[in-house]
Design an enzyme around this catalytic site. Structure first.
Site, PDB file in Angstrom:
ATOM      1  CG  HIS A  16       3.386  -4.527 -11.807  1.00  0.00           C
ATOM      2  ND1 HIS A  16       2.133  -4.290 -12.059  1.00  0.00           N
ATOM      3  CD2 HIS A  16       3.576  -5.743 -10.984  1.00  0.00           C
ATOM      4  CE1 HIS A  16       1.293  -5.039 -11.185  1.00  0.00           C
ATOM      5  NE2 HIS A  16       2.267  -5.918 -10.624  1.00  0.00           N
ATOM      6  NE  ARG A  27       2.020  -6.656  -6.518  1.00  0.00           N
ATOM      7  CZ  ARG A  27       2.473  -5.631  -5.609  1.00  0.00           C
ATOM      8  NH1 ARG A  27       3.911  -6.003  -5.194  1.00  0.00           N
ATOM      9  NH2 ARG A  27       1.873  -4.574  -5.363  1.00  0.00           N
ATOM     10  CD  GLU A  84      -6.846  -5.002  -4.408  1.00  0.00           C
ATOM     11  OE1 GLU A  84      -5.802  -4.423  -4.871  1.00  0.00           O
ATOM     12  OE2 GLU A  84      -6.856  -6.239  -4.760  1.00  0.00           O
ATOM     13  CG  ASP A 140      -5.698  -1.907  -7.586  1.00  0.00           C
ATOM     14  OD1 ASP A 140      -5.630  -1.034  -8.594  1.00  0.00           O
ATOM     15  OD2 ASP A 140      -5.357  -3.107  -7.508  1.00  0.00           O
ATOM     16  NE  ARG A 194      -1.643   0.430  -9.812  1.00  0.00           N
ATOM     17  CZ  ARG A 194      -1.631  -0.842  -9.243  1.00  0.00           C
ATOM     18  NH1 ARG A 194      -2.846  -1.386  -8.464  1.00  0.00           N
ATOM     19  NH2 ARG A 194      -0.602  -1.356  -8.831  1.00  0.00           N
ATOM     20  CB  CYS A 244       0.421  -5.507   1.106  1.00  0.00           C
ATOM     21  SG  CYS A 244      -1.149  -5.846   0.115  1.00  0.00           S
TER      22      CYS A 244
HETATM   23  C1  PEP Z   1      -2.487  -2.606  -4.349  1.00  0.00           C
HETATM   24  O1  PEP Z   1      -3.476  -2.566  -5.109  1.00  0.00           O
HETATM   25  O2  PEP Z   1      -2.280  -1.933  -3.244  1.00  0.00           O
HETATM   26  C2  PEP Z   1      -1.484  -3.971  -4.425  1.00  0.00           C
HETATM   27  C3  PEP Z   1      -0.818  -4.055  -3.393  1.00  0.00           C
HETATM   28  O3  PEP Z   1      -1.721  -4.605  -5.476  1.00  0.00           O
HETATM   29  P1  PEP Z   1      -1.292  -4.612  -6.761  1.00  0.00           P
HETATM   30  O4  PEP Z   1      -0.321  -3.102  -6.794  1.00  0.00           O
HETATM   31  O5  PEP Z   1      -0.345  -5.582  -7.252  1.00  0.00           O
HETATM   32  O6  PEP Z   1      -2.449  -4.252  -7.847  1.00  0.00           O
HETATM   33 MG    MG Z   2      -4.352  -4.202  -6.391  1.00  0.00          MG
END
Ligand code: PEP
Ligand code: MG
Length: 547
Positions: free
Chosen positions: A183, A290, A424, A448, A458, A495
């Protein structure tokens, strides 16, 4: 002067400035013994801590009534009695007495039948931490001392930290842990700030207020730079600013290839402020809102009315479509006011749509708010972490329930509101042909998807070299999803962070991706690349066919 080189850039850019070191307070109770004469002082320390914590909570209570319950608890006679008795009877010092007494109350609350009382266990844990920090002389907010522009350096940063820091003073981020999709990396990109994460040996080499150069683009950190290096980087910063000024000229220009194929360039955002920032760069829509930040930056589950106000403002501000992802918590994203059970594998556990399908009242509050906001602009709803048609059907039937309720109440909403899902999980990729028939759009979440397809966490620094969206398995999955979406006649967006990867742009365009959604600061860079390309040539290239 010392340099550290890093293998991956989390968010591009260069910053020079002073380090703001984020220290995580250790609140383990100290182990010292107390003589008969010292007992009075220990009790005074406790009373002083109660007064300080009460004053802080009263301040916080002006913002939110949730702290009223905390104040009652901290001043509770039973807690005072327990701590003072333990000190007087020589069982422990003030820190041990606070920890043990609070723990006892936590267990007591947790065992209660009444849900309201059970929830007080979380408050009690918070009070324990606040009291211990107070007797240890620790400021509960690690960012309280931020006074001048600085580069944040930390072992790791939680989503809640980014809420507490004074963002206007942040020049960049460096963390010892975390991956490029953590994040902090996403926040950095949203703010257009440089960031490097997963920097081995970071904390040994840095002290608070040290001078530092963060060259995220060059994947380099320079500690205590000499004059020559500083001058070199001053010029580099100047060049970057000039480059950004060039990209800024692409605002409002469509992302169209040389042979006339247009794709959408959209922004990923976490709140309305981000939409305002992204608007400065120009976008075709918001590809990912988000919504979890609305929950994380709160002291309680936001009500339908609170959410309605935010989504309405979001769509009115954007003046284009806004895809709001329904609550995606769990995994690495916690809530300050809700305790998640500890799980062995949180990323494979109770998260996102799984939580929403169980906590249906909470989910309905969000869906009703989204539906009502759709009367004011093009709001689209997107469910995260879908793994089956069954899950999608369940989410849709709750949505239908909400629509019926609104009909009865006479509340307006867009009857043709678009519903999409994030792709995802490997399950969603494999079932994409069936899922595509039930939704209006797909958006591929490569952050994800990459971790689940390759079985590589990740955020795990130790294996970050394996976290790679260029892995052929991930690329094939992306291609399968685009094909499945197009076969069903729906658009496919992306995204995940991969959408902003300059090396991936050609490949994704060639595969037929319709919408590239990314952090605002990356949009015009990718747009510039797309405007240089020839879609027909790329899509016919053997490279893409092989995938
Ligand atoms: C993803 O998983 O690619 C995504 C956009 O969601 P987040 O990064 O919030 O898990
Ligand atoms: Mg995600």
């Amino acid at each position: 002067m010392k340099k550290i080189l890093v293998d991956k850039c989390a968010s591009m850019g260069i910053a020079m400035g002073k380090v703001f070191l984020v220290n995580r307070p250790d609140i383990t109770p100290a182990e010292y013994s107390v003589t008969e004469e010292e007992k009075g002082t220990e009790i005074q320390k406790f009373q002083h801590a109660v007064d300080t914590v009460t004053a802080n909570l009263e301040e916080a209570a002006k913002e939110s009534e949730i702290f009223a319950a905390h104040i009652e608890l901290v001043k509770d006679f039973a807690l005072k009695d327990s701590v003072e008795t333990m000190i007087r009877s020589g069982v422990g010092n003030v820190e041990q007495a606070i920890a043990e007494s609070c723990n006892r109350f936590v267990s007591m609350f947790e065992a209660m039948e009444d849900e309201y009382m059970r929830e007080r266990a979380v408050d009690m844990k918070d009070i324990k931490e606040r009291l211990l920090m107070s007797v240890k002389g620790i400021n509960p907010n690690p960012f309280a001392a931020m006074e001048e522009p600085c580069i944040i350096v930390a072992t790791d940063l939680a989503p809640s930290d980014t809420v507490r820091m004074k963002k206007e003073l942040v020049l960049g981020f460096i963390t010892q842990f975390g991956g490029v999709t953590s994040h902090v990396a996403i926040i950095a990109k949203n703010l257009g700030l440089p960031a490097l994460v997963g920097v081995t040996g970071l904390m040994q080499n840095v002290a608070d207020r040290d001078e530092i150069i963060l060259d995220a683009t060059g994947k380099t950190i320079i500690f205590k730079p000499d004059e020559e290096t500083k001058n070199f980087y001053k010029e580099a910063v100047q060049r970057t600013n000039e480059e950004n000024a060039l990209y800024a000229k692409l605002k409002g220009v469509p992302a169209v290839t040389r042979d006339g194929k247009t794709v959408e360039i959209c922004a990923n955002v976490g709140n309305v402020e981000d939409i305002k920032t992204a608007k400065e760069f120009g976008f075709d829509g918001i590809g990912l809102f988000r919504s979890e930040f609305l929950y994380m930056e709160n002291t309680h589950f936001p009500t339908e009315e609170e959410q309605f106000a935010v989504y309405k403002e979001a769509v009115l501000t954007a003046e284009k479509y806004v895809i709001v992802r329904t609550l995606d918590i769990g995994g690495d994203k916690g809530l300050p006011y809700f305790e998640f059970e500890k799980e062995e594998n949180p990323f494979l556990g109770w998260r996102a749509i799984r939580i929403c399908l169980e906590m249906t009242d909470m989910f309905k509050a969000q869906l009703r708010a989204l539906l009502r906001a759709s009367a004011f602009g093009d709001i689209r709803i997107m469910y995260p972490m879908i793994i089956s048609e069954d899950e999608l059907d369940k989410a849709d039937s709750i949505l239908e329930e909400c629509k019926k309720e609104l009909d009865i109440e006479g509340k307006a909403y867009n009857k043709n509101i678009q519903i999409g899902i994030m792709i995802e999980t490997p399950a969603a990729v494999i079932c994409a042909p069936e899922l595509a028939k039930k939704v209006d759009f797909f958006s591929i979440g490569t952050n994800d998807l990459t971790q689940y397809i390759t079985a590589v966490d990740r955020g795990n620094k130790k294996i970050s070299y394996l976290y790679d969206s260029f892995n052929p398995a991930v690329l094939r999955a992306i291609k399968m999803v685009i094909n499945a979406g197009h076969a069903a006649g729906i658009p496919v967006g992306m995204c995940g962070e991969f959408a902003s990867d300059e090396k991936a742009a050609k490949l994704l365009l060639g595969m037929g991706l319709d919408e590239f959604s990314m952090s605002a600061s990356c949009m015009n860079r990718v747009k510039a690349l797309i405007r240089e390309m020839n879609y027909k040539e790329i899509s016919e290239s053997t490279e893409v066919k092989r995938i």
